[in-house]
Design an enzyme around this catalytic site. Structure first.
Site, PDB file in Angstrom:
ATOM      1  N   LYS A  29      58.691 -31.817  34.132  1.00 52.91           N
ATOM      2  CA  LYS A  29      59.744 -31.400  35.063  1.00 52.91           C
ATOM      3  C   LYS A  29      61.118 -31.454  34.376  1.00 52.91           C
ATOM      4  O   LYS A  29      61.257 -32.025  33.286  1.00 52.91           O
ATOM      5  CB  LYS A  29      59.702 -32.328  36.289  1.00 52.91           C
ATOM      6  CG  LYS A  29      58.394 -32.220  37.096  1.00 52.91           C
ATOM      7  CD  LYS A  29      58.442 -33.147  38.308  1.00 52.91           C
ATOM      8  CE  LYS A  29      57.179 -33.021  39.153  1.00 52.91           C
ATOM      9  NZ  LYS A  29      57.281 -33.844  40.392  1.00 52.91           N
ATOM     10  N   TYR A  64      54.474 -24.975  45.159  1.00 51.50           N
ATOM     11  CA  TYR A  64      54.569 -26.125  46.067  1.00 51.50           C
ATOM     12  C   TYR A  64      54.345 -25.716  47.521  1.00 51.50           C
ATOM     13  O   TYR A  64      54.839 -26.384  48.440  1.00 51.50           O
ATOM     14  CB  TYR A  64      55.928 -26.802  45.913  1.00 51.50           C
ATOM     15  CG  TYR A  64      56.026 -27.712  44.694  1.00 51.50           C
ATOM     16  CD1 TYR A  64      55.130 -28.773  44.508  1.00 51.50           C
ATOM     17  CD2 TYR A  64      57.029 -27.526  43.743  1.00 51.50           C
ATOM     18  CE1 TYR A  64      55.223 -29.609  43.405  1.00 51.50           C
ATOM     19  CE2 TYR A  64      57.126 -28.370  42.630  1.00 51.50           C
ATOM     20  CZ  TYR A  64      56.220 -29.416  42.474  1.00 51.50           C
ATOM     21  OH  TYR A  64      56.322 -30.251  41.388  1.00 51.50           O
ATOM     22  N   ARG A  96      45.977 -37.228  36.177  1.00 54.63           N
ATOM     23  CA  ARG A  96      46.609 -37.921  37.321  1.00 54.63           C
ATOM     24  C   ARG A  96      46.656 -39.427  37.049  1.00 54.63           C
ATOM     25  O   ARG A  96      47.610 -40.105  37.419  1.00 54.63           O
ATOM     26  CB  ARG A  96      45.841 -37.636  38.621  1.00 54.63           C
ATOM     27  CG  ARG A  96      45.783 -36.162  39.017  1.00 54.63           C
ATOM     28  CD  ARG A  96      46.949 -35.690  39.809  1.00 54.63           C
ATOM     29  NE  ARG A  96      47.045 -36.310  41.108  1.00 54.63           N
ATOM     30  CZ  ARG A  96      47.989 -35.982  41.991  1.00 54.63           C
ATOM     31  NH1 ARG A  96      48.900 -35.046  41.699  1.00 54.63           N
ATOM     32  NH2 ARG A  96      48.045 -36.580  43.159  1.00 54.63           N
ATOM     33  N   ASN A 141      60.053 -37.653  38.798  1.00 55.18           N
ATOM     34  CA  ASN A 141      58.960 -38.430  38.198  1.00 55.18           C
ATOM     35  C   ASN A 141      58.304 -37.769  36.988  1.00 55.18           C
ATOM     36  O   ASN A 141      57.124 -37.943  36.740  1.00 55.18           O
ATOM     37  CB  ASN A 141      57.928 -38.772  39.285  1.00 55.18           C
ATOM     38  CG  ASN A 141      57.450 -37.532  40.024  1.00 55.18           C
ATOM     39  OD1 ASN A 141      57.712 -36.401  39.591  1.00 55.18           O
ATOM     40  ND2 ASN A 141      56.740 -37.731  41.121  1.00 55.18           N
ATOM     41  N   HIS A 170      54.194 -33.131  36.661  1.00 53.97           N
ATOM     42  CA  HIS A 170      53.274 -32.670  37.711  1.00 53.97           C
ATOM     43  C   HIS A 170      51.888 -32.560  37.094  1.00 53.97           C
ATOM     44  O   HIS A 170      51.756 -32.168  35.929  1.00 53.97           O
ATOM     45  CB  HIS A 170      53.690 -31.282  38.220  1.00 53.97           C
ATOM     46  CG  HIS A 170      52.611 -30.594  38.999  1.00 53.97           C
ATOM     47  ND1 HIS A 170      52.412 -30.822  40.341  1.00 53.97           N
ATOM     48  CD2 HIS A 170      51.635 -29.729  38.611  1.00 53.97           C
ATOM     49  CE1 HIS A 170      51.368 -30.108  40.748  1.00 53.97           C
ATOM     50  NE2 HIS A 170      50.881 -29.439  39.718  1.00 53.97           N
ATOM     51  N   GLU A 178      47.211 -22.943  40.383  1.00 53.47           N
ATOM     52  CA  GLU A 178      48.467 -23.228  39.674  1.00 53.47           C
ATOM     53  C   GLU A 178      48.476 -22.620  38.268  1.00 53.47           C
ATOM     54  O   GLU A 178      49.508 -22.139  37.800  1.00 53.47           O
ATOM     55  CB  GLU A 178      48.679 -24.747  39.604  1.00 53.47           C
ATOM     56  CG  GLU A 178      48.920 -25.358  40.988  1.00 53.47           C
ATOM     57  CD  GLU A 178      48.919 -26.877  41.006  1.00 53.47           C
ATOM     58  OE1 GLU A 178      48.738 -27.502  39.934  1.00 53.47           O
ATOM     59  OE2 GLU A 178      49.090 -27.449  42.097  1.00 53.47           O
TER      60      GLU A 178
HETATM   61  P1  IDP Z   1      52.341 -35.579  43.144  1.00 49.45           P
HETATM   62  O1  IDP Z   1      53.339 -34.911  42.218  1.00 49.45           O
HETATM   63  O2  IDP Z   1      52.129 -37.018  42.774  1.00 49.45           O
HETATM   64  O3  IDP Z   1      51.075 -34.799  43.310  1.00 49.45           O
HETATM   65  P2  IDP Z   1      53.101 -34.593  45.792  1.00 49.45           P
HETATM   66  O4  IDP Z   1      52.838 -35.339  47.051  1.00 49.45           O
HETATM   67  O5  IDP Z   1      52.271 -33.391  45.495  1.00 49.45           O
HETATM   68  O6  IDP Z   1      53.051 -35.649  44.585  1.00 49.45           O
HETATM   69  O7  IDP Z   1      54.640 -34.169  45.835  1.00 49.45           O
HETATM   70  C1  IDP Z   1      55.162 -33.241  44.916  1.00 49.45           C
HETATM   71  C2  IDP Z   1      56.461 -33.793  44.376  1.00 49.45           C
HETATM   72  O8  IDP Z   1      57.425 -33.864  45.438  1.00 49.45           O
HETATM   73  C3  IDP Z   1      56.380 -35.225  43.834  1.00 49.45           C
HETATM   74  O9  IDP Z   1      55.926 -35.311  42.497  1.00 49.45           O
HETATM   75  C4  IDP Z   1      57.799 -35.688  43.971  1.00 49.45           C
HETATM   76  O10 IDP Z   1      58.631 -35.129  42.933  1.00 49.45           O
HETATM   77  C5  IDP Z   1      58.215 -35.037  45.298  1.00 49.45           C
HETATM   78  N1  IDP Z   1      57.932 -35.910  46.467  1.00 49.45           N
HETATM   79  C6  IDP Z   1      56.734 -36.178  47.025  1.00 49.45           C
HETATM   80  N2  IDP Z   1      56.838 -36.975  48.097  1.00 49.45           N
HETATM   81  C7  IDP Z   1      58.152 -37.220  48.246  1.00 49.45           C
HETATM   82  C8  IDP Z   1      58.902 -37.989  49.213  1.00 49.45           C
HETATM   83  O11 IDP Z   1      58.361 -38.604  50.133  1.00 49.45           O
HETATM   84  N3  IDP Z   1      60.258 -38.027  49.033  1.00 49.45           N
HETATM   85  C9  IDP Z   1      60.886 -37.359  48.016  1.00 49.45           C
HETATM   86  N4  IDP Z   1      60.221 -36.612  47.102  1.00 49.45           N
HETATM   87  C10 IDP Z   1      58.863 -36.552  47.207  1.00 49.45           C
HETATM   88 MG    MG Z   2      50.835 -32.882  44.138  1.00 54.13          MG
END
Ligand code: IDP
Ligand code: MG
Length: 139
Positions: free
Chosen positions: A11, A51, A87, A118, A121, A132
């Site tokens: 990212k 997304y 993951r 973070n 992805h 994707e």
């Molecule tokens: P993942 O990347 O661990 O699969 P997802 O739930 O698919 O997590 O969410 C996609 C991205 O959206 C996350 O990596 C993070 O950057 C952001 N995100 C997810 N949940 C939250 C939240 O509750 N608050 C703020 N950002 C979030």
């Molecule tokens: Mg995800």
């Protein structure tokens, strides 16, 4: 057993912090094979497709804005159980509680932003991975 593929993104926070090599090293050191990679600037249409499951959530717009805030690196990695394996390498979504030893646990923290930053992805299922990879690399 058929080899699996996953889509990984470094990212914009990871690219800005010059962690592309670190992420690639962790993928390769684990033994997965990188079979496609490109640095790119993602646009809104592409990110809304990528997304789509998060449309309507409070962090959706901040997520799209964040992902457009600079270049990203899209990677296809291959190997048996690579979806689950990456993951695991990435750690859980929230970097504050992601286990030390993981990409998110070692390299990211809460920045107080509307969207969690973070570093990476990773696709979460075979269906997501196929969808994707097509979005980022075509058929
Ligand atoms: P993942 O990347 O661990 O699969 P997802 O739930 O698919 O997590 O969410 C996609 C991205 O959206 C996350 O990596 C993070 O950057 C952001 N995100 C997810 N949940 C939250 C939240 O509750 N608050 C703020 N950002 C979030
Ligand atoms: Mg995800």
């Amino acid at each position: 057993m058929s080899t699996e593929k996953t889509l990984i993104l470094v990212k914009p926070d990871g690219v800005r912090r010059q962690l592309v090599g670190e992420v690639i090293s962790r993928i390769e050191n684990k033994g997965y094979v990188i079979t496609a990679m490109q640095m790119m600037q993602a646009d809104r249409a592409l990110l809304e497709r990528h997304y789509t499951e998060h449309q309507g959530k409070p962090f959706f717009e901040p997520l799209v804005e964040f992902m457009m805030s600079g270049p990203i690196v899209a990677i296809v990695a291959e190997g048996n159980r690579v979806i689950e394996g990456f993951r695991s390498l990435a750690g859980v979504t929230d970097p504050t509680v992601a286990a030390p030893g993981t990409i998110r646990g070692d390299l990211a923290r809460d920045q107080g932003t509307k969207v969690v930053q973070n570093i990476v992805h990773g696709s979460d299922s075979q269906e997501s991975a196929a969808r994707e990879i097509e979005i980022f690399f075509g058929k």
